[in-house]
Structures are given as C-alpha cells and as structure tokens.
Design a protein around this motif. Sequence first.
Motif, PDB file in Angstrom:
ATOM      1  N   ALA A 328      -0.724 -16.413  -0.306  1.00  0.00           N
ATOM      2  CA  ALA A 328      -1.153 -17.862  -0.321  1.00  0.00           C
ATOM      3  C   ALA A 328      -1.088 -18.313  -1.847  1.00  0.00           C
ATOM      4  N   GLN A 329      -1.381 -17.653  -2.688  1.00  0.00           N
ATOM      5  CA  GLN A 329      -1.326 -18.042  -4.144  1.00  0.00           C
ATOM      6  C   GLN A 329       0.308 -18.247  -4.554  1.00  0.00           C
ATOM      7  N   LEU A 330       0.901 -17.223  -4.279  1.00  0.00           N
ATOM      8  CA  LEU A 330       2.342 -17.149  -4.563  1.00  0.00           C
ATOM      9  C   LEU A 330       3.318 -18.174  -4.081  1.00  0.00           C
ATOM     10  N   ALA A 331       2.616 -18.842  -2.847  1.00  0.00           N
ATOM     11  CA  ALA A 331       3.442 -19.602  -2.079  1.00  0.00           C
ATOM     12  C   ALA A 331       3.246 -21.037  -2.591  1.00  0.00           C
ATOM     13  N   LYS A 332       2.477 -21.118  -3.551  1.00  0.00           N
ATOM     14  CA  LYS A 332       2.338 -22.401  -4.322  1.00  0.00           C
ATOM     15  C   LYS A 332       3.147 -22.552  -5.511  1.00  0.00           C
ATOM     16  N   ALA A 333       3.941 -21.425  -5.984  1.00  0.00           N
ATOM     17  CA  ALA A 333       4.750 -21.493  -7.076  1.00  0.00           C
ATOM     18  C   ALA A 333       6.005 -22.134  -7.039  1.00  0.00           C
ATOM     19  N   ALA A 334       6.141 -23.349  -8.290  1.00  0.00           N
ATOM     20  CA  ALA A 334       7.390 -23.970  -8.319  1.00  0.00           C
ATOM     21  C   ALA A 334       8.288 -23.296  -8.977  1.00  0.00           C
ATOM     22  N   GLY A 335       8.245 -22.047  -9.616  1.00  0.00           N
ATOM     23  CA  GLY A 335       9.157 -21.301 -10.176  1.00  0.00           C
ATOM     24  C   GLY A 335       9.514 -20.052  -9.539  1.00  0.00           C
ATOM     25  N   PRO A 336      10.385 -19.227 -10.262  1.00  0.00           N
ATOM     26  CA  PRO A 336      10.912 -18.064  -9.628  1.00  0.00           C
ATOM     27  C   PRO A 336       9.748 -17.060  -9.634  1.00  0.00           C
ATOM     28  N   VAL A 337       9.824 -16.278  -8.442  1.00  0.00           N
ATOM     29  CA  VAL A 337       8.676 -15.146  -8.654  1.00  0.00           C
ATOM     30  C   VAL A 337       9.382 -13.899  -7.857  1.00  0.00           C
ATOM     31  N   ALA A 338       9.117 -12.767  -8.515  1.00  0.00           N
ATOM     32  CA  ALA A 338       9.789 -11.568  -8.000  1.00  0.00           C
ATOM     33  C   ALA A 338       8.260 -10.723  -7.904  1.00  0.00           C
ATOM     34  N   VAL A 339       8.245  -9.953  -6.793  1.00  0.00           N
ATOM     35  CA  VAL A 339       7.032  -9.213  -6.731  1.00  0.00           C
ATOM     36  C   VAL A 339       7.655  -7.413  -6.366  1.00  0.00           C
ATOM     37  N   ILE A 340       7.261  -6.717  -7.247  1.00  0.00           N
ATOM     38  CA  ILE A 340       7.767  -5.331  -7.280  1.00  0.00           C
ATOM     39  C   ILE A 340       6.701  -4.698  -6.575  1.00  0.00           C
ATOM     40  N   LEU A 341       6.804  -3.695  -5.416  1.00  0.00           N
ATOM     41  CA  LEU A 341       6.057  -3.056  -4.739  1.00  0.00           C
ATOM     42  C   LEU A 341       6.192  -1.631  -4.885  1.00  0.00           C
ATOM     43  N   PRO A 342       5.483  -0.826  -5.761  1.00  0.00           N
ATOM     44  CA  PRO A 342       5.911   0.608  -5.734  1.00  0.00           C
ATOM     45  C   PRO A 342       5.193   1.402  -4.727  1.00  0.00           C
ATOM     46  N   GLU A 343       5.963   2.194  -4.081  1.00  0.00           N
ATOM     47  CA  GLU A 343       5.397   2.975  -2.856  1.00  0.00           C
ATOM     48  C   GLU A 343       4.493   4.008  -3.096  1.00  0.00           C
ATOM     49  N   ASP A 344       4.624   4.704  -4.585  1.00  0.00           N
ATOM     50  CA  ASP A 344       3.646   5.587  -4.687  1.00  0.00           C
ATOM     51  C   ASP A 344       2.252   5.545  -5.194  1.00  0.00           C
ATOM     52  N   GLY A 345       2.011   4.123  -5.331  1.00  0.00           N
ATOM     53  CA  GLY A 345       0.623   3.793  -5.857  1.00  0.00           C
ATOM     54  C   GLY A 345       0.527   2.674  -7.034  1.00  0.00           C
ATOM     55  N   LEU A 346      -0.642   1.941  -6.943  1.00  0.00           N
ATOM     56  CA  LEU A 346      -0.688   0.884  -7.848  1.00  0.00           C
ATOM     57  C   LEU A 346      -1.846   1.047  -8.938  1.00  0.00           C
ATOM     58  N   GLY A 347      -2.442   2.238  -9.303  1.00  0.00           N
ATOM     59  CA  GLY A 347      -3.290   2.462 -10.174  1.00  0.00           C
ATOM     60  C   GLY A 347      -3.321   4.048 -10.393  1.00  0.00           C
ATOM     61  N   GLU A 348      -3.788   4.452 -11.639  1.00  0.00           N
ATOM     62  CA  GLU A 348      -3.492   5.991 -11.840  1.00  0.00           C
ATOM     63  C   GLU A 348      -4.571   6.599 -10.969  1.00  0.00           C
ATOM     64  N   TRP A 349      -5.744   6.037 -10.401  1.00  0.00           N
ATOM     65  CA  TRP A 349      -6.597   6.777  -9.689  1.00  0.00           C
ATOM     66  C   TRP A 349      -6.147   7.090  -8.395  1.00  0.00           C
ATOM     67  N   ASP A 350      -5.075   6.384  -7.863  1.00  0.00           N
ATOM     68  CA  ASP A 350      -4.641   6.519  -6.335  1.00  0.00           C
ATOM     69  C   ASP A 350      -3.348   7.158  -6.182  1.00  0.00           C
ATOM     70  N   ARG A 351      -2.946   7.933  -7.431  1.00  0.00           N
ATOM     71  CA  ARG A 351      -1.627   8.795  -7.308  1.00  0.00           C
ATOM     72  C   ARG A 351      -2.339  10.044  -6.144  1.00  0.00           C
ATOM     73  N   ALA A 352      -1.176  10.662  -5.915  1.00  0.00           N
ATOM     74  CA  ALA A 352      -1.160  11.916  -4.980  1.00  0.00           C
ATOM     75  C   ALA A 352      -2.053  12.923  -5.673  1.00  0.00           C
ATOM     76  N   GLY A 353      -3.173  13.518  -5.056  1.00  0.00           N
ATOM     77  CA  GLY A 353      -3.922  14.311  -5.657  1.00  0.00           C
ATOM     78  C   GLY A 353      -5.222  13.741  -6.314  1.00  0.00           C
ATOM     79  N   ALA A 354      -5.216  12.390  -6.803  1.00  0.00           N
ATOM     80  CA  ALA A 354      -6.165  11.852  -7.450  1.00  0.00           C
ATOM     81  C   ALA A 354      -7.357  11.385  -6.455  1.00  0.00           C
ATOM     82  N   ASP A 355      -8.349  11.105  -7.047  1.00  0.00           N
ATOM     83  CA  ASP A 355      -9.722  11.007  -6.258  1.00  0.00           C
ATOM     84  C   ASP A 355      -9.702   9.886  -5.265  1.00  0.00           C
ATOM     85  N   LEU A 356      -9.007   8.569  -5.726  1.00  0.00           N
ATOM     86  CA  LEU A 356      -8.915   7.577  -4.701  1.00  0.00           C
ATOM     87  C   LEU A 356      -7.382   7.343  -3.888  1.00  0.00           C
TER      88      LEU A 356
END
Length: 410
Positions: A328-356
């Motif tokens: 919803a927020q990015l739909a409002k953008a008047a300029g170029p937007v690129a979103v990167i989606l890393p498949e293996d996690g988005l924070g150090e604590w959610d890596r494979a083997g990590a607590d989260l």
Amino acid sequence: MTDKTILVIGTYDTKDDELCFLADVIRQQGGRVVTVDVSVLGDPIAPTDYSKHDVAEAGASSIKAAIASGDENTAMQIMANGASLLAARLYAQGVFEGMIVLGGTMGTDLALDVASALPLGVPKYIVSTVSFSPLIPAERLAADTQMILWAGGLYGLNSVCKASLSQAAGAVLGAARAVQMPDVDKPLIGMMSLGTSALKYVVPLKPALEARGFEVAVFHATGMGGRAFESLAGQGAFACVFDFCTQELGNHIHGSNISAGADRLTGAGARGTPQIVAPGCYDLVDVVGWQPMPDKWRDHPKHEHNRLLTSIVLSGEERKMVAHAHAAQLAKAAGPVAVILPEDGLGEWDRAGADLHDSAGLAAFLSELERSLPANVAQHRIACHINDAAFADKALEIFDSWCADGTVSR
C-alpha cells in the motif's frame, strides 16, 4: 568577539525575565540575539526585534484574529504558523545561525513547528518543561531537534532554572559556532538499518557507494530514525534511498510505541526519489522492553535485545498484514521502486539454524508480498540472505543501472 546570531523565541508577556536571561547569557558569551515575541494577549516589558503583530502578520493573520477566535489552541496555532514562516524567511535572509525557543506545552507546540520549518543543520534548541515527554509525538520532531528540560522554570527565575537556561544558551551558541552544514553539492544516499548484529549490509555498501562519489547517511530504524529519514526524504534530500529495514512500518500497523508514524515508506516516493527497498526484519515488532508486555504479545516468541527494547516475533497472519502495508505504501510512489526479496532470510536471527528461523513463515511472507506489490514496483527475488554479499551486490547492480540511465542524478 561577536560572531553568531541566535533567534530567541517565546511568549515575552509571561516569560520576559526568563527569555531576557537566556539572551543575556548568549550575549555574555559573545553571541548576538534577535528576539521574537509570540505572545497573544500581553506585551513584553521592552520591545522585541519582532513583535507579536509581526509574527501573526507573517502568517497572513493578525493578533486581533487570534484573540477573536476565543480559543487558546487556535490562537497559538496562528502564532505557530506565523513564527514558522518568519523564522524560515529570516534564516534565508541570513539573519541568524541558530534558534532557541522557550516554553511550556503551548510554547513547545509552537517550537516544534518552527524547528520543522528550518533546514537540516541549523541548530534548533527547544527548552521545555515537557522535554522527553510522551506528550511529544515522534512525527512532530525535526530530524535534528535538540531538547533541554527546563527544570524548575514554570514561573519566574531561580537558581534551578538558571542552571538549565544558561546551559541551553551555551549549547545553542556553541552549536551555531561549531556546526558543519551538510554538503548540498554532494549527492546523498539515505539508508535504513539496525545494528550490525541484525543487519550487516551497511558494511559493504557504505564504502562501495562512497567510492562511486556518493555520501551515505544511515538511519537507525527505531522510530526516531525513521522519522528523520522520512522527513529528509520528503524534502528531497536524497539522490536515492536504500530502505532495507522497514520494520518500523510493522511496528506502526501493530500498535507499537516504537513507530516512525503512518507515513513510513512514503517520503521518497512522494518526491519521486528512486528507492531500492527490502523488508529487513519484517518478522519482528519492537516494543519498549521495560514496560508491561501488552496482552496481545504474551504468547508470542520474543527476543530481548537489551533492557530498553524487546522484539516480538510475528505470526503468519500478522506477517501478511506487514506485506500488505508495504504494498500500500509503495503504490503511492511517484518515482522508480525496486524491491529485493532475499529467499534465505531478512535478519541475522532468522538464518537457518538461528533462534528465529522460520522458513515456512518467510516463504509465505515473500509470496504474499509478491502478490500484493503494485505494478509500479520492480521485483527482484534472489537466492541469498539479506546479510550475504550477494544481496549487497544486487543492490549495487540496480543502483549502477539507475546511475547509467540517469534515473539517479549525481
């Protein structure tokens, strides 16, 4: 030696002694003073450089209109508007180098508007009886506002409040003397992150962007950092943004006090500034660690980061809400937007083997985000973790292509 000029603002009808003391200390330290009266009903003992009539008229109103409103809030908003416009004009004319406002709740309300009207780097000091109070919402604070508690100063001078006022006088004058204003001729990259224990991309990206001739400012995604980031983005301060920690958006929609406000992830888009986005730490909502835990979070897994901050791990449905908020927020953008989606996690604590680590939750979030993102957003799903070198490489690849085709201006 007389060097820097400080704009001193306040209600001189009720705080004449305190404001004059503040001005005298600035002068004793070699500074100059320009005084501005924002009173409505009364008058100062001696004339100020800019009267209450000057202030009201600067906002296309009048003291007569303020009084006729019959409402103190309306009257003070008339004065706040006029003081903001007057201060901005005087600064543009080179009249002063630093600003200080003294007040209780009324004066602080006005001071927040005046501070927001001045550019980044101009020393902005608010001496207030409610400094650091929860009365002051994050979205009212300019990116570089400084606040000093006005202890014992509600009515009249005394040795307690003189201690606060004299420090404030020295602080604003010292800041005006020492400040190194932002280099507006060097293109600036705005980047959002947390500490490197959670998000590490700043380590390779900052020197890589600097080597390309850009300055990099990294903002801490803990509410106030996001407010400063959005404020500057809305002013067009950035050539491009690397918004790789959008956790404050999740904080906001899930009711956390650690919020950057409802306009998080919109400032750059509103200005048409190119933005590269990744939903870093999307799965967490930060709450104030020393306060009682809200009932809604009691059964959720938690990560106690320190005594100030606890991170709540979101459920699958709660993560979907975060995905939809991004779209919803990015739909409002008047300029170029690129979103990167890393498949293996988005924070150090959610890596494979990590607590989260939660591979199913991550996959569901990414799929929901992909389905929800509007057509104006270019999506880049990559097989790595946000803290891997491949993530930084992908961000630089997008950025370099935008530099090459003129999307990002140098």
